[in-house]
Motif scaffolding. Sequence first.
Motif, short mmCIF file in Angstrom:
data_model
loop_
_atom_site.label_atom_id
_atom_site.label_comp_id
_atom_site.label_asym_id
_atom_site.label_seq_id
_atom_site.Cartn_x
_atom_site.Cartn_y
_atom_site.Cartn_z
N TRP A 58 -3.99 -4.60 -11.56
CA TRP A 58 -3.38 -5.59 -10.52
C TRP A 58 -5.16 -5.39 -9.01
CZ3 TRP A 58 0.29 -7.03 -7.77
CH2 TRP A 58 1.38 -6.88 -8.21
N ILE A 59 -6.66 -4.91 -9.51
CA ILE A 59 -7.70 -5.10 -8.92
C ILE A 59 -8.05 -5.84 -9.68
CG2 ILE A 59 -10.18 -3.76 -9.23
CD1 ILE A 59 -9.01 -0.78 -9.79
N VAL A 60 -7.98 -6.23 -11.17
CA VAL A 60 -8.52 -8.04 -11.35
C VAL A 60 -7.96 -8.78 -10.90
CG1 VAL A 60 -8.79 -9.24 -13.91
CG2 VAL A 60 -9.07 -6.63 -13.99
N GLY A 61 -7.13 -8.42 -10.52
CA GLY A 61 -6.11 -9.67 -10.15
C GLY A 61 -6.42 -10.50 -9.19
N GLY A 62 -6.26 -9.01 -8.69
CA GLY A 62 -6.40 -9.11 -6.31
C GLY A 62 -8.04 -10.18 -6.09
N VAL A 63 -9.44 -9.22 -6.71
CA VAL A 63 -10.05 -9.72 -7.25
C VAL A 63 -10.31 -11.07 -7.59
CG1 VAL A 63 -12.80 -9.97 -8.29
CG2 VAL A 63 -11.21 -8.04 -7.40
N ILE A 64 -9.70 -11.51 -8.56
CA ILE A 64 -9.45 -13.17 -8.86
C ILE A 64 -9.04 -14.07 -7.35
CG2 ILE A 64 -8.44 -14.59 -10.50
CD1 ILE A 64 -9.33 -12.56 -12.23
N VAL A 65 -8.03 -13.46 -7.28
CA VAL A 65 -7.33 -14.46 -6.48
C VAL A 65 -7.96 -14.19 -5.21
CG1 VAL A 65 -5.27 -14.48 -4.40
CG2 VAL A 65 -4.69 -13.32 -6.63
N THR A 66 -8.89 -13.30 -4.70
CA THR A 66 -9.59 -13.32 -3.54
C THR A 66 -11.11 -14.43 -3.54
OG1 THR A 66 -9.30 -10.85 -3.14
CG2 THR A 66 -10.79 -11.75 -1.93
N LEU A 67 -11.84 -13.97 -4.78
CA LEU A 67 -12.18 -15.14 -5.18
C LEU A 67 -12.00 -16.32 -4.63
CD1 LEU A 67 -14.88 -13.22 -7.87
CD2 LEU A 67 -14.94 -13.66 -5.65
N ILE A 125 1.19 -0.89 -0.12
CA ILE A 125 -0.43 -0.16 0.00
C ILE A 125 1.17 1.74 0.32
CG2 ILE A 125 -1.91 1.18 1.30
CD1 ILE A 125 -3.07 -1.65 2.36
N VAL A 126 1.54 1.07 0.38
CA VAL A 126 2.83 2.21 0.75
C VAL A 126 3.81 2.74 -0.48
CG1 VAL A 126 4.19 3.83 2.55
CG2 VAL A 126 2.88 2.27 3.61
N LEU A 127 4.49 1.70 -0.99
CA LEU A 127 5.23 2.40 -2.02
C LEU A 127 4.59 1.30 -3.37
CD1 LEU A 127 8.43 -0.21 0.53
CD2 LEU A 127 7.83 2.30 0.09
N GLY A 128 3.67 0.51 -3.40
CA GLY A 128 3.49 -0.16 -4.94
C GLY A 128 3.26 -0.83 -3.99
N PRO A 129 2.64 -1.44 -5.18
CA PRO A 129 2.68 -3.30 -5.84
C PRO A 129 4.33 -3.62 -6.37
CG PRO A 129 1.26 -2.26 -6.92
CD PRO A 129 1.46 -0.69 -5.79
N VAL A 141 -3.45 -9.78 -3.01
CA VAL A 141 -4.73 -9.48 -2.81
C VAL A 141 -4.87 -8.11 -1.56
CG1 VAL A 141 -5.93 -10.30 -0.76
CG2 VAL A 141 -4.94 -11.68 -1.88
N THR A 142 -4.23 -7.11 -1.36
CA THR A 142 -3.71 -6.23 -0.06
C THR A 142 -3.90 -4.82 -1.17
OG1 THR A 142 -3.07 -7.37 1.19
CG2 THR A 142 -3.85 -4.36 1.36
N TYR A 143 -3.27 -5.20 -2.58
CA TYR A 143 -2.98 -3.97 -3.57
C TYR A 143 -4.55 -3.67 -4.29
CZ TYR A 143 -1.88 0.19 -6.53
OH TYR A 143 -1.89 1.38 -7.27
N GLY A 144 -4.80 -5.34 -4.92
CA GLY A 144 -5.63 -5.19 -5.69
C GLY A 144 -7.25 -4.94 -5.19
N LEU A 145 -7.57 -5.03 -3.93
CA LEU A 145 -8.69 -4.54 -3.42
C LEU A 145 -8.76 -2.89 -2.92
CD1 LEU A 145 -9.74 -7.69 -1.35
CD2 LEU A 145 -10.65 -6.99 -3.76
N TYR A 146 -6.88 -3.05 -2.54
CA TYR A 146 -7.40 -1.41 -1.70
C TYR A 146 -7.01 -0.31 -2.51
CZ TYR A 146 -4.75 2.63 -0.66
OH TYR A 146 -4.25 3.99 0.56
N ARG A 147 -7.54 -0.69 -4.17
CA ARG A 147 -7.17 0.65 -5.69
C ARG A 147 -9.49 0.38 -5.63
NH1 ARG A 147 -4.07 1.09 -9.70
NH2 ARG A 147 -5.89 2.02 -10.21
#
Lengths: 316, 265
Positions: free
Chosen positions: A227-236, A88-92, A132-138
Motif C-alpha cells: 500500500w505504501i508503494v502504491g500510494g507513493v506511486i499514485v501520488t507521484l 484509515i479507520v477500517l483499513g484499506p 493515496v490516503t492509506y498508502g501515505l498514512y502508513r
Amino acid sequence: MFMNPIFADVLWLHVPDGFLSPGIAIFCWALALLAVGLAVRNARETFDERLVPLAGVMAAFIFAGQMINFPVAGGTSGHLVGASLAAIVLGPWLGILVMTAVISLQGLLFQDGGLLVMGANILAMGVIPALVTYGLYRLVVARAWRTRLIAVAAFAWLSVMAAALFVALGLGFSGTSSFRLAVPAMLGIHALIGVGEALITVAALSFIMRTRPTLLAESAEAGGKGWIVGGVIVTLLVLLLSPLASSFPDGLEWVAEENGFIHTALDAPYQLLPDYTIPFFGETALSTIIAGIVGALIVAGLTIGVVRLLRTRRHA
Amino acid sequence: MHINVFDHYHEQTTAVHRLDPRVKVVVVVLFILSNALLPDGVWLAYALMGLLIWLAARAANLSMGFLVKRSLIVLPFLLAAITIPFTLPGTTILTFHVGQHALSMSDAGLIRFISIMVRSWLSVLAAIGLTATTPFPDLLHALRHLHVPRVLIAIISFMYRYLFVLADEALRLLRARESRSARSLAGKGGGSIWWRAQVAGSMIGQLLLRSLERSDRVYNAMLARGYRGELLTMTTHEMTSRDWWVGATAVTLLLLIQVGGHTFL
C-alpha cells in the motif's frame, strides 16, 4: 421528503452515463472488478462471516455521514466524501468495499453516477483515495498524533485531487471535454471540495483518537507494505500529471478526425489558460515536468515546515 | 423514518412491474451500452431510443413528468462537456466576443455536445425507469441471479437495510446541533471554519463509533438466529415465457437501432 440532499457538492465526481466512451468505461470496470475482487478476498480473510454486517452498516454510515455538513462561507458547505476516513479507520480493503457499496447504491437507487461508468466511479471514489490516503498514512503511522493529523489533512486533500484528476483524464480521453479545460477546472473545483474533506476527516479522526485509540491501532496493520508503494506511486503520478495533463493532445481531435470534421478544421481554438511552463526551458514537456516537480517540492516543503514548527512548539 | 424511504419504487401492477427483474436489469444495461455506442448526430436513432423509453413508461403507467424531473440530476455534470463546442475544430457557426477575446463555436463541437447530452439523458431516464418499476430488494436479487458476487450483494442489501436507521441517527445529531446553536437575529452563526469543522467532525466520529457498535450487535443477533455467513432469501424469481419474449424483443429493437445508427440513419 429529503431524498439526497447532500450530493450536490460531490456531484462532480459521480460521472453519469454517456460522459465516458464505452472503451474507457469498460476498461475502468475491469480495473475496478480486480480491485474489488482483491478487497473481498482480503477482507474475508480478516473478518470472515462478520464481513457482511460490518461492511453493510459502515457503508450506511458513510451515506449518513455525508448528511452532516458544516457551513463554510457564502452559502456553501463542507462535508464528507468519506473514502479517506473509511480507509484509515477500517483499513484499506474494507474501506474499498464500503465505498463500492456506497457508490453502487447511489448509482442504482438515486441515479447518482451511471451504471456503465460505475467502474470509473468506484476507482475514483473508492480505490484511488484508499491508495493515496492509506498508502501515505502508513508512512506516518508511528508519529505523534498531531503530526499524523496534519499529514492526514494533506493526504485527504490529495486523495480528492487524485480522484478529480482521474475523472478529468477519463473525460479528456473520451473526447467529452478538452484536457486544457477539464484538468484545471476539475482540479480547481476539487481543491476547494478537498479542503472540506480534509478538515472533516481530521476532525473525525481526532475525535476517534481521543475516544477509541485502539481502533486505529488495529486498522493500521490491515494492509501490507504494498500500500505504501502504491500510494507513493499514485501520488507521484498525480503531482507529475496535474501540470502536464492540460497540455495533452486532446481526445477531442481524435473524435473530430473520426467524424471527418478535421478537414474543415480552422485555426487553433481559443485558449483560455496559459500552459504551465518555466520560461527558461521554453515550452517543452521537460519544462512542464520541472514546473510540476517544483510545485510538488514547494507543497512538500510547506507541509514539512508546518509539522516542524508545531513539533518544536510542543517541545518548548 | 420508514424503511423504504429511499426507494423510488412506484407501487403498481402493470406488465412492466411484473416483468422479471433480471430481464429489466439486462435490458436497461444493454440500452445504456447501446446508447453509448451510437455515433454522434444520429438524431433519428436517438429519437427511436427515446420512443422506446416513452413506450416503456406508458406501459408502466409512469408519467414522463416524473421521469424528466428525476433526470435533472445529471444537469450539473453537463458543465463538464460545455467546452466542447468551443474546442472541437470545425466550421465556425457563431462567435462570441468576451472582452478582447473571441470564442468561436464550431458545428462539429455543437453536434457532439448535444449528442453527449441526449445520450446521457436517455441513459438516466432508462435507469430511473428501472428503479421506479422494481423494488430495490428485487433489483439486488436480480443482480445476484446475474452472478454479481454474493458478498457484494449481501453488503449492499445490508447497507440498504440500515440506511434509514443511520440516517435517522444522523438527523438526531443534526437536530441536537441545531438546538444547542444560538444565532443572533442580525448576524450569522459564530465560530471559525475550523471550529465548525471540528463540531461536524466530532458528530461524524460519534456516528462512526455508534455504527461500529451497532454492526457488532447486528452480527450477534444474526448469529443467535443461525447465520453462517450466507444470506438466504424467501422470494424466488422464475423466468416465464413472457419474460423471455419481452427481453428478446427489446434486445432485437436495440440491435436494429444500433445497426441503423451506424449505417443509414
